[in-house]
Design a protein around this motif. Structure first.
Motif, PDB file in Angstrom:
ATOM      1  N   VAL A  85       0.828  -1.203   0.000  1.00 41.04           N
ATOM      2  CA  VAL A  85       0.000   0.000   0.000  1.00 41.04           C
ATOM      3  C   VAL A  85       0.861   1.251   0.000  1.00 41.04           C
ATOM      4  CG1 VAL A  85      -0.175  -0.085   2.534  1.00 41.04           C
ATOM      5  CG2 VAL A  85      -1.869   1.217   1.208  1.00 41.04           C
ATOM      6  N   GLN A  86       0.399   2.260  -0.688  1.00 36.93           N
ATOM      7  CA  GLN A  86       0.966   3.600  -0.647  1.00 36.93           C
ATOM      8  C   GLN A  86      -0.177   4.579  -0.412  1.00 36.93           C
ATOM      9  OE1 GLN A  86       3.544   2.456  -4.452  1.00 36.93           O
ATOM     10  NE2 GLN A  86       4.000   4.560  -3.833  1.00 36.93           N
ATOM     11  N   SER A  87       0.141   5.772   0.034  1.00 43.11           N
ATOM     12  CA  SER A  87      -0.904   6.760   0.298  1.00 43.11           C
ATOM     13  C   SER A  87      -0.509   8.100  -0.282  1.00 43.11           C
ATOM     14  CB  SER A  87      -1.168   6.885   1.804  1.00 43.11           C
ATOM     15  OG  SER A  87       0.014   7.268   2.483  1.00 43.11           O
ATOM     16  N   PHE A  88      -1.544   8.906  -0.599  1.00 36.50           N
ATOM     17  CA  PHE A  88      -1.321  10.167  -1.283  1.00 36.50           C
ATOM     18  C   PHE A  88      -2.368  11.199  -0.889  1.00 36.50           C
ATOM     19  CE2 PHE A  88       0.041   6.670  -4.001  1.00 36.50           C
ATOM     20  CZ  PHE A  88       1.338   7.036  -4.318  1.00 36.50           C
ATOM     21  N   GLY A  89      -2.099  12.454  -1.286  1.00 32.23           N
ATOM     22  CA  GLY A  89      -3.082  13.523  -1.228  1.00 32.23           C
ATOM     23  C   GLY A  89      -3.244  14.104  -2.619  1.00 32.23           C
ATOM     24  N   THR A  90      -4.335  14.828  -2.837  1.00 28.13           N
ATOM     25  CA  THR A  90      -4.563  15.448  -4.140  1.00 28.13           C
ATOM     26  C   THR A  90      -4.587  16.966  -4.075  1.00 28.13           C
ATOM     27  OG1 THR A  90      -6.966  15.269  -3.821  1.00 28.13           O
ATOM     28  CG2 THR A  90      -5.876  13.493  -5.066  1.00 28.13           C
ATOM     29  N   GLY A  91      -4.461  17.545  -2.881  1.00 26.34           N
ATOM     30  CA  GLY A  91      -4.526  18.994  -2.750  1.00 26.34           C
ATOM     31  C   GLY A  91      -3.298  19.682  -3.318  1.00 26.34           C
ATOM     32  N   SER A  92      -3.388  20.993  -3.467  1.00 20.98           N
ATOM     33  CA  SER A  92      -2.238  21.765  -3.952  1.00 20.98           C
ATOM     34  C   SER A  92      -1.203  21.955  -2.856  1.00 20.98           C
ATOM     35  CB  SER A  92      -2.704  23.127  -4.472  1.00 20.98           C
ATOM     36  OG  SER A  92      -3.374  23.854  -3.453  1.00 20.98           O
ATOM     37  N   CYS A  93      -1.619  21.792  -1.608  1.00 22.06           N
ATOM     38  CA  CYS A  93      -0.717  21.896  -0.458  1.00 22.06           C
ATOM     39  C   CYS A  93      -1.317  21.087   0.684  1.00 22.06           C
ATOM     40  CB  CYS A  93      -0.514  23.360  -0.049  1.00 22.06           C
ATOM     41  SG  CYS A  93      -2.045  24.211   0.380  1.00 22.06           S
ATOM     42  N   VAL A  94      -0.552  20.972   1.748  1.00 16.65           N
ATOM     43  CA  VAL A  94      -1.005  20.248   2.936  1.00 16.65           C
ATOM     44  C   VAL A  94      -1.583  21.253   3.930  1.00 16.65           C
ATOM     45  CG1 VAL A  94      -0.241  18.912   4.936  1.00 16.65           C
ATOM     46  CG2 VAL A  94       0.655  18.385   2.651  1.00 16.65           C
ATOM     47  N   LYS A  95      -2.820  21.002   4.354  1.00 12.95           N
ATOM     48  CA  LYS A  95      -3.467  21.892   5.318  1.00 12.95           C
ATOM     49  C   LYS A  95      -3.813  21.125   6.582  1.00 12.95           C
ATOM     50  CE  LYS A  95      -5.536  25.071   1.953  1.00 12.95           C
ATOM     51  NZ  LYS A  95      -6.794  25.692   1.476  1.00 12.95           N
ATOM     52  N   LEU A  96      -3.393  21.684   7.715  1.00 15.87           N
ATOM     53  CA  LEU A  96      -3.734  21.128   9.018  1.00 15.87           C
ATOM     54  C   LEU A  96      -4.447  22.193   9.837  1.00 15.87           C
ATOM     55  CD1 LEU A  96      -0.423  19.232   9.923  1.00 15.87           C
ATOM     56  CD2 LEU A  96      -2.585  18.238   9.137  1.00 15.87           C
ATOM     57  N   PRO A  97      -5.366  21.778  10.714  1.00 12.56           N
ATOM     58  CA  PRO A  97      -6.084  22.766  11.528  1.00 12.56           C
ATOM     59  C   PRO A  97      -5.138  23.648  12.332  1.00 12.56           C
ATOM     60  CG  PRO A  97      -7.097  20.612  11.711  1.00 12.56           C
ATOM     61  CD  PRO A  97      -5.818  20.405  10.965  1.00 12.56           C
ATOM     62  N   GLY A  98      -5.497  24.920  12.439  1.00 18.27           N
ATOM     63  CA  GLY A  98      -4.730  25.869  13.233  1.00 18.27           C
ATOM     64  C   GLY A  98      -5.518  26.317  14.443  1.00 18.27           C
ATOM     65  N   PRO A  99      -5.104  27.401  15.076  1.00 15.59           N
ATOM     66  CA  PRO A  99      -5.797  27.882  16.271  1.00 15.59           C
ATOM     67  C   PRO A  99      -7.216  28.350  15.996  1.00 15.59           C
ATOM     68  CG  PRO A  99      -4.113  29.440  15.544  1.00 15.59           C
ATOM     69  CD  PRO A  99      -3.910  28.200  14.761  1.00 15.59           C
ATOM     70  N   THR A 100      -7.478  28.806  14.754  1.00 17.72           N
ATOM     71  CA  THR A 100      -8.825  29.181  14.334  1.00 17.72           C
ATOM     72  C   THR A 100      -9.054  28.626  12.936  1.00 17.72           C
ATOM     73  OG1 THR A 100      -8.062  31.299  13.412  1.00 17.72           O
ATOM     74  CG2 THR A 100      -8.803  31.310  15.705  1.00 17.72           C
ATOM     75  N   VAL A 101     -10.330  28.593  12.517  1.00 19.05           N
ATOM     76  CA  VAL A 101     -10.686  28.024  11.224  1.00 19.05           C
ATOM     77  C   VAL A 101     -10.001  28.763  10.086  1.00 19.05           C
ATOM     78  CG1 VAL A 101     -12.590  27.580   9.628  1.00 19.05           C
ATOM     79  CG2 VAL A 101     -12.911  27.199  12.081  1.00 19.05           C
ATOM     80  N   ASP A 102      -9.860  30.082  10.221  1.00 17.53           N
ATOM     81  CA  ASP A 102      -9.279  30.879   9.138  1.00 17.53           C
ATOM     82  C   ASP A 102      -7.754  30.974   9.212  1.00 17.53           C
ATOM     83  OD1 ASP A 102      -9.398  32.387  11.478  1.00 17.53           O
ATOM     84  OD2 ASP A 102      -9.621  34.284  10.414  1.00 17.53           O
ATOM     85  N   LYS A 103      -7.152  30.224  10.125  1.00 26.69           N
ATOM     86  CA  LYS A 103      -5.692  30.244  10.239  1.00 26.69           C
ATOM     87  C   LYS A 103      -5.131  28.818  10.281  1.00 26.69           C
ATOM     88  CE  LYS A 103      -5.369  34.708  12.616  1.00 26.69           C
ATOM     89  NZ  LYS A 103      -4.910  35.432  13.845  1.00 26.69           N
ATOM     90  N   PRO A 104      -5.274  28.102   9.164  1.00 27.63           N
ATOM     91  CA  PRO A 104      -4.742  26.731   9.139  1.00 27.63           C
ATOM     92  C   PRO A 104      -3.226  26.740   9.054  1.00 27.63           C
ATOM     93  CG  PRO A 104      -5.521  27.340   6.967  1.00 27.63           C
ATOM     94  CD  PRO A 104      -5.894  28.483   7.886  1.00 27.63           C
ATOM     95  N   ASN A 105      -2.627  25.614   9.382  1.00 30.48           N
ATOM     96  CA  ASN A 105      -1.189  25.423   9.163  1.00 30.48           C
ATOM     97  C   ASN A 105      -1.013  24.847   7.762  1.00 30.48           C
ATOM     98  OD1 ASN A 105       0.181  25.871  11.957  1.00 30.48           O
ATOM     99  ND2 ASN A 105      -1.618  24.618  12.406  1.00 30.48           N
ATOM    100  N   ILE A 106      -0.236  25.520   6.940  1.00 33.65           N
ATOM    101  CA  ILE A 106      -0.080  25.130   5.543  1.00 33.65           C
ATOM    102  C   ILE A 106       1.373  24.751   5.266  1.00 33.65           C
ATOM    103  CG2 ILE A 106      -0.279  25.872   3.142  1.00 33.65           C
ATOM    104  CD1 ILE A 106      -2.524  27.741   4.005  1.00 33.65           C
ATOM    105  N   TYR A 107       1.558  23.595   4.650  1.00 31.96           N
ATOM    106  CA  TYR A 107       2.892  23.109   4.300  1.00 31.96           C
ATOM    107  C   TYR A 107       2.884  22.622   2.853  1.00 31.96           C
ATOM    108  CZ  TYR A 107       3.139  22.785   9.425  1.00 31.96           C
ATOM    109  OH  TYR A 107       3.087  23.056  10.769  1.00 31.96           O
ATOM    110  N   SER A 108       4.035  22.584   2.243  1.00 27.48           N
ATOM    111  CA  SER A 108       4.156  21.967   0.930  1.00 27.48           C
ATOM    112  C   SER A 108       4.226  20.455   1.109  1.00 27.48           C
ATOM    113  CB  SER A 108       5.411  22.468   0.211  1.00 27.48           C
ATOM    114  OG  SER A 108       6.570  21.919   0.814  1.00 27.48           O
TER     115      SER A 108
END
Length: 246
Positions: A85-108
């Motif tokens: 098995v392998q795993s993947f994402g399809t988004g343009s970047c990686v988004k993780l929840p931040g302290p508020t909804v409008d401030k996610p943690n974004i990574y490449s």
């Protein structure tokens, strides 16, 4: 309830449009069942026939948006159960929840899980421990180095399981754009999973059961739709299915 969509037999990559998909629903009456399309012949390579050899030979991809929660939970379970098995994402970047909804943690997608773990721990160790992100990233970094984007991977799979309808559409769209000429069929199945830790765990077991049923079938290429239909009745949820080609 979503109405059944009519499926069409496909025999060539050019016949698959990005949005073509079969919604397999539980028949409510004999008339519903009679309206279902003829069973599509699905082909896996001969090495996938017979007994437990399926577990070692069937090549599976699990895909969500950011390759963090849902796909990694299933990746972890399938790997422990002996699947390739392998795993993947399809988004343009990686988004993780931040302290508020409008401030996610974004990574490449090139950012290792280890670096994400260190970054969130530095920002607010207590908060990201409490919401489970540090535990999730700790698990992820033990499985592989970093998130991977499906659109940038050229490996060929026998089964692709997506965790969200939007991701299912993105996978089919990307497959249609690749312009491959091997004509190798891959089964693309969506198992809808909410993006939270509890549902990701439950969804991983559904994906594992689906993969196990396909692997243990004596004739998986002919029985994949029947397997999905049985799973729908058992789990009381709909799956999306479409063949695609490399």
């Amino acid at each position: 309830m979503m109405a059944p969509m009519t499926s069409t037999k496909r025999s060539h990559p050019d016949d698959i449009s990005p949005k073509s998909k079969t919604v397999l629903t539980i028949p409510n009456s004999p008339s519903d069942s009679s309206e279902r399309s003829p069973k599509r012949v699905c082909r896996l390579s001969p090495t996938h026939r017979g007994g437990t050899s399926h577990v070692s030979n069937l090549k599976i991809a699990v895909v969500c948006s950011s390759n963090q929660n849902r796909s990694m939970e299933a990746h972890n379970l399938l790997r422990k159960r002996g699947f390739r098995v392998q795993s993947f994402g399809t988004g343009s970047c990686v988004k993780l929840p931040g302290p508020t909804v409008d401030k996610p943690n974004i990574y490449s997608f090139d950012t290792p899980y280890q670096d994400q773990f260190v970054d969130l721990k530095r920002k607010d160790s207590a908060f990201y421990t409490q919401n489970g992100l540090l535990n999730m990233l700790d698990r992820n970094r033990r499985i592989k180095e970093k998130p991977e984007r499906f659109q940038e991977n050229q490996d060929e799979f026998d089964l692709i399981v997506t965790c969200q309808e939007r991701v299912f559409d993105q996978v089919l769209e990307n497959m249609s754009e690749r312009g491959g000429n091997s004509c190798k069929m891959v089964h693309v199945i969506n198992v809808e999973i909410k993006d939270n830790h509890d549902d990701a765990t439950l969804g991983a077991f559904v994906i594992h059961e689906l993969a196990k049923e396909i692997c243990s079938s004596e004739d998986p290429e002919a029985e994949v739709e029947e397997i999905i239909d049985t799973m729908e009745k058992k789990k009381k949820q709909r799956f999306l299915y479409s063949p695609s080609f490399y």
